[in-house]
Design a protein around this motif. Sequence first.
Motif, PDB file in Angstrom:
ATOM      1  N   GLU A 254       1.120 -58.658  51.242  1.00 39.73           N
ATOM      2  CA  GLU A 254       0.180 -59.355  50.360  1.00 39.73           C
ATOM      3  C   GLU A 254       0.387 -58.867  48.941  1.00 39.73           C
ATOM      4  O   GLU A 254       0.967 -57.802  48.715  1.00 39.73           O
ATOM      5  N   ILE A 255      -0.048 -59.663  47.990  1.00 38.39           N
ATOM      6  CA  ILE A 255      -0.028 -59.248  46.593  1.00 38.39           C
ATOM      7  C   ILE A 255      -1.465 -59.129  46.114  1.00 38.39           C
ATOM      8  O   ILE A 255      -2.252 -60.073  46.232  1.00 38.39           O
ATOM      9  N   ILE A 256      -1.815 -57.940  45.630  1.00 39.54           N
ATOM     10  CA  ILE A 256      -3.143 -57.695  45.070  1.00 39.54           C
ATOM     11  C   ILE A 256      -3.028 -57.821  43.554  1.00 39.54           C
ATOM     12  O   ILE A 256      -2.252 -57.105  42.923  1.00 39.54           O
ATOM     13  N   LEU A 257      -3.777 -58.737  42.996  1.00 34.69           N
ATOM     14  CA  LEU A 257      -3.728 -58.982  41.543  1.00 34.69           C
ATOM     15  C   LEU A 257      -5.058 -58.599  40.919  1.00 34.69           C
ATOM     16  O   LEU A 257      -6.121 -58.963  41.427  1.00 34.69           O
ATOM     17  N   GLY A 258      -5.010 -57.859  39.830  1.00 34.98           N
ATOM     18  CA  GLY A 258      -6.248 -57.467  39.161  1.00 34.98           C
ATOM     19  C   GLY A 258      -5.970 -56.979  37.755  1.00 34.98           C
ATOM     20  O   GLY A 258      -4.845 -57.084  37.249  1.00 34.98           O
ATOM     21  N   GLU A 259      -6.998 -56.438  37.114  1.00 32.90           N
ATOM     22  CA  GLU A 259      -6.853 -55.927  35.749  1.00 32.90           C
ATOM     23  C   GLU A 259      -6.731 -54.406  35.741  1.00 32.90           C
ATOM     24  O   GLU A 259      -7.378 -53.714  36.533  1.00 32.90           O
ATOM     25  N   LEU A 260      -5.906 -53.914  34.844  1.00 34.14           N
ATOM     26  CA  LEU A 260      -5.825 -52.476  34.627  1.00 34.14           C
ATOM     27  C   LEU A 260      -7.159 -51.965  34.096  1.00 34.14           C
ATOM     28  O   LEU A 260      -7.803 -52.622  33.275  1.00 34.14           O
ATOM     29  N   GLY A 261      -7.565 -50.808  34.557  1.00 33.01           N
ATOM     30  CA  GLY A 261      -8.774 -50.190  34.040  1.00 33.01           C
ATOM     31  C   GLY A 261      -8.514 -49.546  32.688  1.00 33.01           C
ATOM     32  O   GLY A 261      -7.372 -49.476  32.213  1.00 33.01           O
ATOM     33  N   PRO A 262      -9.560 -49.040  32.054  1.00 28.70           N
ATOM     34  CA  PRO A 262      -9.428 -48.438  30.715  1.00 28.70           C
ATOM     35  C   PRO A 262      -8.443 -47.286  30.634  1.00 28.70           C
ATOM     36  O   PRO A 262      -7.785 -47.115  29.605  1.00 28.70           O
ATOM     37  N   ALA A 263      -8.319 -46.481  31.693  1.00 30.06           N
ATOM     38  CA  ALA A 263      -7.434 -45.310  31.629  1.00 30.06           C
ATOM     39  C   ALA A 263      -6.001 -45.710  31.304  1.00 30.06           C
ATOM     40  O   ALA A 263      -5.347 -45.099  30.455  1.00 30.06           O
ATOM     41  N   MET A 264      -5.492 -46.754  31.955  1.00 28.32           N
ATOM     42  CA  MET A 264      -4.138 -47.223  31.679  1.00 28.32           C
ATOM     43  C   MET A 264      -4.124 -48.281  30.591  1.00 28.32           C
ATOM     44  O   MET A 264      -3.200 -48.348  29.777  1.00 28.32           O
ATOM     45  N   GLY A 265      -5.143 -49.138  30.575  1.00 24.10           N
ATOM     46  CA  GLY A 265      -5.195 -50.208  29.582  1.00 24.10           C
ATOM     47  C   GLY A 265      -5.217 -49.685  28.165  1.00 24.10           C
ATOM     48  O   GLY A 265      -4.634 -50.288  27.256  1.00 24.10           O
ATOM     49  N   SER A 266      -5.867 -48.540  27.946  1.00 21.76           N
ATOM     50  CA  SER A 266      -5.947 -47.984  26.592  1.00 21.76           C
ATOM     51  C   SER A 266      -4.596 -47.461  26.125  1.00 21.76           C
ATOM     52  O   SER A 266      -4.265 -47.538  24.940  1.00 21.76           O
ATOM     53  N   HIS A 267      -3.811 -46.938  27.032  1.00 18.29           N
ATOM     54  CA  HIS A 267      -2.506 -46.381  26.665  1.00 18.29           C
ATOM     55  C   HIS A 267      -1.447 -47.471  26.511  1.00 18.29           C
ATOM     56  O   HIS A 267      -0.654 -47.452  25.574  1.00 18.29           O
ATOM     57  N   GLY A 268      -1.437 -48.413  27.446  1.00 22.01           N
ATOM     58  CA  GLY A 268      -0.408 -49.449  27.421  1.00 22.01           C
ATOM     59  C   GLY A 268      -0.681 -50.563  26.435  1.00 22.01           C
ATOM     60  O   GLY A 268       0.240 -51.171  25.900  1.00 22.01           O
ATOM     61  N   GLY A 269      -1.962 -50.846  26.202  1.00 23.22           N
ATOM     62  CA  GLY A 269      -2.332 -51.913  25.277  1.00 23.22           C
ATOM     63  C   GLY A 269      -2.277 -53.292  25.900  1.00 23.22           C
ATOM     64  O   GLY A 269      -1.875 -53.468  27.064  1.00 23.22           O
ATOM     65  N   PHE A 270      -2.684 -54.270  25.128  1.00 21.73           N
ATOM     66  CA  PHE A 270      -2.742 -55.651  25.613  1.00 21.73           C
ATOM     67  C   PHE A 270      -1.365 -56.144  26.070  1.00 21.73           C
ATOM     68  O   PHE A 270      -0.354 -55.869  25.424  1.00 21.73           O
ATOM     69  N   GLY A 271      -1.378 -56.857  27.183  1.00 24.40           N
ATOM     70  CA  GLY A 271      -0.152 -57.427  27.724  1.00 24.40           C
ATOM     71  C   GLY A 271       0.583 -56.528  28.695  1.00 24.40           C
ATOM     72  O   GLY A 271       1.506 -56.978  29.383  1.00 24.40           O
ATOM     73  N   SER A 272       0.187 -55.260  28.777  1.00 22.04           N
ATOM     74  CA  SER A 272       0.849 -54.349  29.720  1.00 22.04           C
ATOM     75  C   SER A 272       0.620 -54.812  31.156  1.00 22.04           C
ATOM     76  O   SER A 272      -0.450 -55.331  31.490  1.00 22.04           O
ATOM     77  N   ILE A 273       1.625 -54.600  31.977  1.00 22.86           N
ATOM     78  CA  ILE A 273       1.519 -54.947  33.394  1.00 22.86           C
ATOM     79  C   ILE A 273       1.953 -53.742  34.215  1.00 22.86           C
ATOM     80  O   ILE A 273       3.045 -53.192  34.006  1.00 22.86           O
ATOM     81  N   GLY A 274       1.094 -53.326  35.136  1.00 27.76           N
ATOM     82  CA  GLY A 274       1.412 -52.219  36.022  1.00 27.76           C
ATOM     83  C   GLY A 274       1.705 -52.730  37.418  1.00 27.76           C
ATOM     84  O   GLY A 274       1.115 -53.708  37.878  1.00 27.76           O
ATOM     85  N   PHE A 275       2.633 -52.064  38.092  1.00 27.27           N
ATOM     86  CA  PHE A 275       3.039 -52.459  39.444  1.00 27.27           C
ATOM     87  C   PHE A 275       2.993 -51.226  40.342  1.00 27.27           C
ATOM     88  O   PHE A 275       3.458 -50.152  39.951  1.00 27.27           O
ATOM     89  N   ALA A 276       2.455 -51.373  41.537  1.00 25.47           N
ATOM     90  CA  ALA A 276       2.414 -50.262  42.486  1.00 25.47           C
ATOM     91  C   ALA A 276       2.720 -50.793  43.875  1.00 25.47           C
ATOM     92  O   ALA A 276       2.224 -51.835  44.280  1.00 25.47           O
ATOM     93  N   PHE A 277       3.558 -50.044  44.594  1.00 25.08           N
ATOM     94  CA  PHE A 277       3.916 -50.455  45.962  1.00 25.08           C
ATOM     95  C   PHE A 277       4.458 -49.263  46.741  1.00 25.08           C
ATOM     96  O   PHE A 277       4.734 -48.225  46.174  1.00 25.08           O
TER      97      PHE A 277
END
Length: 277
Positions: A254-277
Amino acid sequence: MKIQIVADSAADLPLEFVLKNNIEVVPMNIQFGDQTFKDGIELSKEAFYEKMSISKDVPKTSLPAPQAFVEAFNKAKDKGPILSITISAATSGTYQSALVAKSMFDHPIEVIDSLNISMGTGLQIMKAQELIDQGLSLEEVKEEILRNRNNYHTFIAIKDLENVIKGGRISNWKGNIAQFLDIKPILNLFPDGSIKVVANIRGRKKQLRRVLELFQETNKDVSKEPFVILHAKAPQDELDYLIKEIRRILNPKEIILGELGPAMGSHGGFGSIGFAF
């Protein structure tokens, strides 16, 4: 008595999973100027991104104090033994805060450094919950997570270097040159829990194609496991492209899609995409 999980908000766990399994989540602290908010309690993801869009300064994150873990452990301890899995000690002092809190209790508590961040940590927590539901003991769950924690991969594709520059992680002149050349970094979590740049790609389309290649190069079979995509307000066409290609080349359960939380969102900035598997 059933094992209780205590997490930190930087694991970016899906809310429905948290509620279903009664997981205690210790909030990170998010600072905008002289205002500080508890992640997920005083500041939602939506409010965080709204504030970040109008703030002149890059939001800062700080670890929870040991007292925050003490409060979470107190809530959980009457229900059973406690397992706390934190984000990487190489990126935050959260793990140490949990250890300090543990030392204040005469109660079975195990604290694990996930050596990961965001849903790279979250997937380990979800696996731990699965093992708990199967009836494994606290020690057995701990051993299983420790044995497999380096089998989880996390990548981050940075779109805009503005937060990276403002946050001082690269100098202004280097950042300005990189932006002029349209350089898009790809970050990866290493086995020691540190985050490093593994590629600098010119152009977003090439960056996303390269990150897909990096997934394949891990040689991990995800046909029976979830694949997580979390983003900081990334464009829908990019997400659609990634979902289509990930299904085609990796065929995850399955693919889980969601928004980055503030901890990563603040460092990466708008448009950042994180992937985990």
